[in-house]
Design an enzyme around this catalytic site. Structure first.
Site, PDB file in Angstrom:
ATOM      1  N   THR A 185       0.861  -1.178   0.000  1.00 52.88           N
ATOM      2  CA  THR A 185       0.000   0.000   0.000  1.00 52.88           C
ATOM      3  C   THR A 185       0.895   1.225   0.000  1.00 52.88           C
ATOM      4  O   THR A 185       2.026   1.168   0.467  1.00 52.88           O
ATOM      5  CB  THR A 185      -0.922   0.039   1.238  1.00 52.88           C
ATOM      6  OG1 THR A 185      -1.627   1.280   1.249  1.00 52.88           O
ATOM      7  CG2 THR A 185      -0.161  -0.094   2.539  1.00 52.88           C
ATOM      8  N   SER A 186       0.429   2.334  -0.529  1.00 50.83           N
ATOM      9  CA  SER A 186       1.247   3.539  -0.442  1.00 50.83           C
ATOM     10  C   SER A 186       0.630   4.505   0.570  1.00 50.83           C
ATOM     11  O   SER A 186       1.020   5.653   0.659  1.00 50.83           O
ATOM     12  CB  SER A 186       1.429   4.177  -1.826  1.00 50.83           C
ATOM     13  OG  SER A 186       0.250   4.125  -2.547  1.00 50.83           O
ATOM     14  N   ASN A 187      -0.350   4.025   1.341  1.00 52.52           N
ATOM     15  CA  ASN A 187      -0.991   4.850   2.354  1.00 52.52           C
ATOM     16  C   ASN A 187      -0.333   4.544   3.710  1.00 52.52           C
ATOM     17  O   ASN A 187      -0.420   3.436   4.220  1.00 52.52           O
ATOM     18  CB  ASN A 187      -2.493   4.509   2.370  1.00 52.52           C
ATOM     19  CG  ASN A 187      -3.261   5.250   3.441  1.00 52.52           C
ATOM     20  OD1 ASN A 187      -2.820   5.350   4.575  1.00 52.52           O
ATOM     21  ND2 ASN A 187      -4.423   5.753   3.077  1.00 52.52           N
ATOM     22  N   GLY A 227      -1.016   5.530   6.704  1.00 53.13           N
ATOM     23  CA  GLY A 227      -1.949   5.227   7.791  1.00 53.13           C
ATOM     24  C   GLY A 227      -2.296   3.746   7.777  1.00 53.13           C
ATOM     25  O   GLY A 227      -2.253   3.069   8.812  1.00 53.13           O
ATOM     26  N   GLU A 269      -6.787   3.702 -10.277  1.00 53.36           N
ATOM     27  CA  GLU A 269      -7.893   3.141  -9.513  1.00 53.36           C
ATOM     28  C   GLU A 269      -9.142   3.383 -10.322  1.00 53.36           C
ATOM     29  O   GLU A 269      -9.647   4.488 -10.395  1.00 53.36           O
ATOM     30  CB  GLU A 269      -8.005   3.854  -8.164  1.00 53.36           C
ATOM     31  CG  GLU A 269      -7.490   3.017  -7.038  1.00 53.36           C
ATOM     32  CD  GLU A 269      -7.918   3.503  -5.669  1.00 53.36           C
ATOM     33  OE1 GLU A 269      -9.029   4.054  -5.542  1.00 53.36           O
ATOM     34  OE2 GLU A 269      -7.122   3.339  -4.751  1.00 53.36           O
ATOM     35  N   ASP A 272      -8.052  -1.985  -0.679  1.00 50.50           N
ATOM     36  CA  ASP A 272      -8.964  -0.949  -1.130  1.00 50.50           C
ATOM     37  C   ASP A 272     -10.087  -0.842  -0.112  1.00 50.50           C
ATOM     38  O   ASP A 272     -10.688  -1.840   0.263  1.00 50.50           O
ATOM     39  CB  ASP A 272      -9.519  -1.235  -2.524  1.00 50.50           C
ATOM     40  CG  ASP A 272     -10.081   0.049  -3.117  1.00 50.50           C
ATOM     41  OD1 ASP A 272      -9.267   0.906  -3.508  1.00 50.50           O
ATOM     42  OD2 ASP A 272     -11.310   0.234  -3.139  1.00 50.50           O
ATOM     43  N   SER A 273     -10.320   0.378   0.350  1.00 49.28           N
ATOM     44  CA  SER A 273     -11.291   0.584   1.421  1.00 49.28           C
ATOM     45  C   SER A 273     -12.272   1.682   1.048  1.00 49.28           C
ATOM     46  O   SER A 273     -12.014   2.475   0.137  1.00 49.28           O
ATOM     47  CB  SER A 273     -10.571   0.998   2.709  1.00 49.28           C
ATOM     48  OG  SER A 273      -9.656   0.009   3.092  1.00 49.28           O
ATOM     49  N   PHE A 293      -6.197   8.203  10.391  1.00 53.76           N
ATOM     50  CA  PHE A 293      -6.098   8.916   9.120  1.00 53.76           C
ATOM     51  C   PHE A 293      -7.481   8.960   8.465  1.00 53.76           C
ATOM     52  O   PHE A 293      -8.447   8.370   8.963  1.00 53.76           O
ATOM     53  CB  PHE A 293      -5.081   8.217   8.194  1.00 53.76           C
ATOM     54  CG  PHE A 293      -5.504   6.838   7.762  1.00 53.76           C
ATOM     55  CD1 PHE A 293      -5.340   5.752   8.609  1.00 53.76           C
ATOM     56  CD2 PHE A 293      -6.084   6.631   6.510  1.00 53.76           C
ATOM     57  CE1 PHE A 293      -5.742   4.480   8.212  1.00 53.76           C
ATOM     58  CE2 PHE A 293      -6.485   5.364   6.110  1.00 53.76           C
ATOM     59  CZ  PHE A 293      -6.316   4.290   6.970  1.00 53.76           C
TER      60      PHE A 293
HETATM   61  P1  IMP Z   1      -8.376   3.810  -0.497  1.00 50.18           P
HETATM   62  O1  IMP Z   1      -8.564   2.402  -0.081  1.00 50.18           O
HETATM   63  O2  IMP Z   1      -6.957   4.240  -0.279  1.00 50.18           O
HETATM   64  O3  IMP Z   1      -8.907   4.095  -1.871  1.00 50.18           O
HETATM   65  O4  IMP Z   1      -9.205   4.640   0.563  1.00 50.18           O
HETATM   66  C1  IMP Z   1     -10.296   5.447   0.256  1.00 50.18           C
HETATM   67  C2  IMP Z   1     -10.374   6.603   1.212  1.00 50.18           C
HETATM   68  O5  IMP Z   1     -10.855   6.147   2.451  1.00 50.18           O
HETATM   69  C3  IMP Z   1      -9.035   7.315   1.472  1.00 50.18           C
HETATM   70  O6  IMP Z   1      -9.259   8.692   1.497  1.00 50.18           O
HETATM   71  C4  IMP Z   1      -8.621   6.834   2.835  1.00 50.18           C
HETATM   72  O7  IMP Z   1      -7.948   7.838   3.553  1.00 50.18           O
HETATM   73  C5  IMP Z   1      -9.961   6.516   3.481  1.00 50.18           C
HETATM   74  N1  IMP Z   1      -9.799   5.366   4.355  1.00 50.18           N
HETATM   75  C6  IMP Z   1      -9.436   4.114   4.033  1.00 50.18           C
HETATM   76  N2  IMP Z   1      -9.356   3.345   5.125  1.00 50.18           N
HETATM   77  C7  IMP Z   1      -9.685   4.131   6.170  1.00 50.18           C
HETATM   78  C8  IMP Z   1      -9.752   3.921   7.567  1.00 50.18           C
HETATM   79  O8  IMP Z   1      -9.479   2.846   8.111  1.00 50.18           O
HETATM   80  N3  IMP Z   1     -10.114   4.982   8.293  1.00 50.18           N
HETATM   81  C9  IMP Z   1     -10.406   6.203   7.766  1.00 50.18           C
HETATM   82  N4  IMP Z   1     -10.340   6.462   6.475  1.00 50.18           N
HETATM   83  C10 IMP Z   1      -9.965   5.430   5.675  1.00 50.18           C
END
Ligand code: IMP
Length: 179
Positions: A2-4, A6, A31, A60-61, A134
């Site tokens: 992941t590049s995130n 948090g 994406e 992916d969330s 985050f």
């Molecule tokens: P992605 O999976 O990186 O596409 O996440 C989509 C968005 O949801 C991003 O802006 C993330 O910061 C936010 N997000 C993903 N997971 C969480 C979490 O566990 N808590 C709060 N925000 C989240």
């Protein structure tokens, strides 16, 4: 994977004791805007598979708000960048139905694609609270809790989060594979 950052620190803590070494890959990939996080995760994994020479997973969330018909859902990343938590709270102004669900799909590629999804239900807060975590953490209160995710330590969030549920399913698969 992941590049995130948090997400990375949450995974680091969850996978610390199971002997999986994690590497944060700062890679960008398209994406695509598909209908479900599972489809997005699958498509991203298939894209990265051509480049990465090792087993890897991506996460992916999304945050799905009931009264907004599941919005921002698969658009969560874009909505967080453009509207942020303040924008979400504006959309929710005056609404008494505040239930929402956080979902994570882990797509793990070994010799094939494997998907693991975790979900946690909760409520959208009326004000942002807390400085940990985050993304949407300051506005999400998981069911049976008073605090937002952002008011919890990483350990507390990991004990109930959508991401930890997906991780448990992922680990179950890994353990079965290595027996
Ligand atoms: P992605 O999976 O990186 O596409 O996440 C989509 C968005 O949801 C991003 O802006 C993330 O910061 C936010 N997000 C993903 N997971 C969480 C979490 O566990 N808590 C709060 N925000 C989240």
């Amino acid at each position: 994977m992941t590049s995130n950052r948090g997400k990375y620190s949450e995974y680091k803590e969850m996978l610390r004791d199971v002997g999986i070494e994690l590497e944060l890959l700062l890679m960008s990939y398209p994406e695509e805007q598909l209908d479900t996080i599972e489809e997005v995760a699958e498509r991203s994994t298939l894209y990265l598979r051509g480049t990465l020479k090792t087993d890897f997973f991506i996460d992916d969330s999304g945050l799905f708000i009931k009264t907004l018909n599941g919005f921002p859902g698969v658009y969560s990343s874009y909505v967080f960048r453009t509207l942020g938590n303040v924008g979400i709270l504006d959309l929710m102004k005056g609404k008494t139905e505040r239930s929402a669900e956080f979902r994570t799909c882990i797509a793990y590629f070994d010799d094939k694609l494997n998907l693991f999804t975790g979900r946690t239900q909760g409520l959208i807060a009326t004000d942002p609270r807390g400085t940990n975590g985050f993304g949407f953490d300051p506005v999400f209160i998981p069911d049976e809790r008073k605090e937002t995710y952002a008011e919890m330590t990483t350990e507390e969030k990991n004990s109930i989060s959508h991401r930890s549920k997906a991780t448990q399913a992922f680990l179950k698969y890994i353990k079965k594979k290595t027996i």
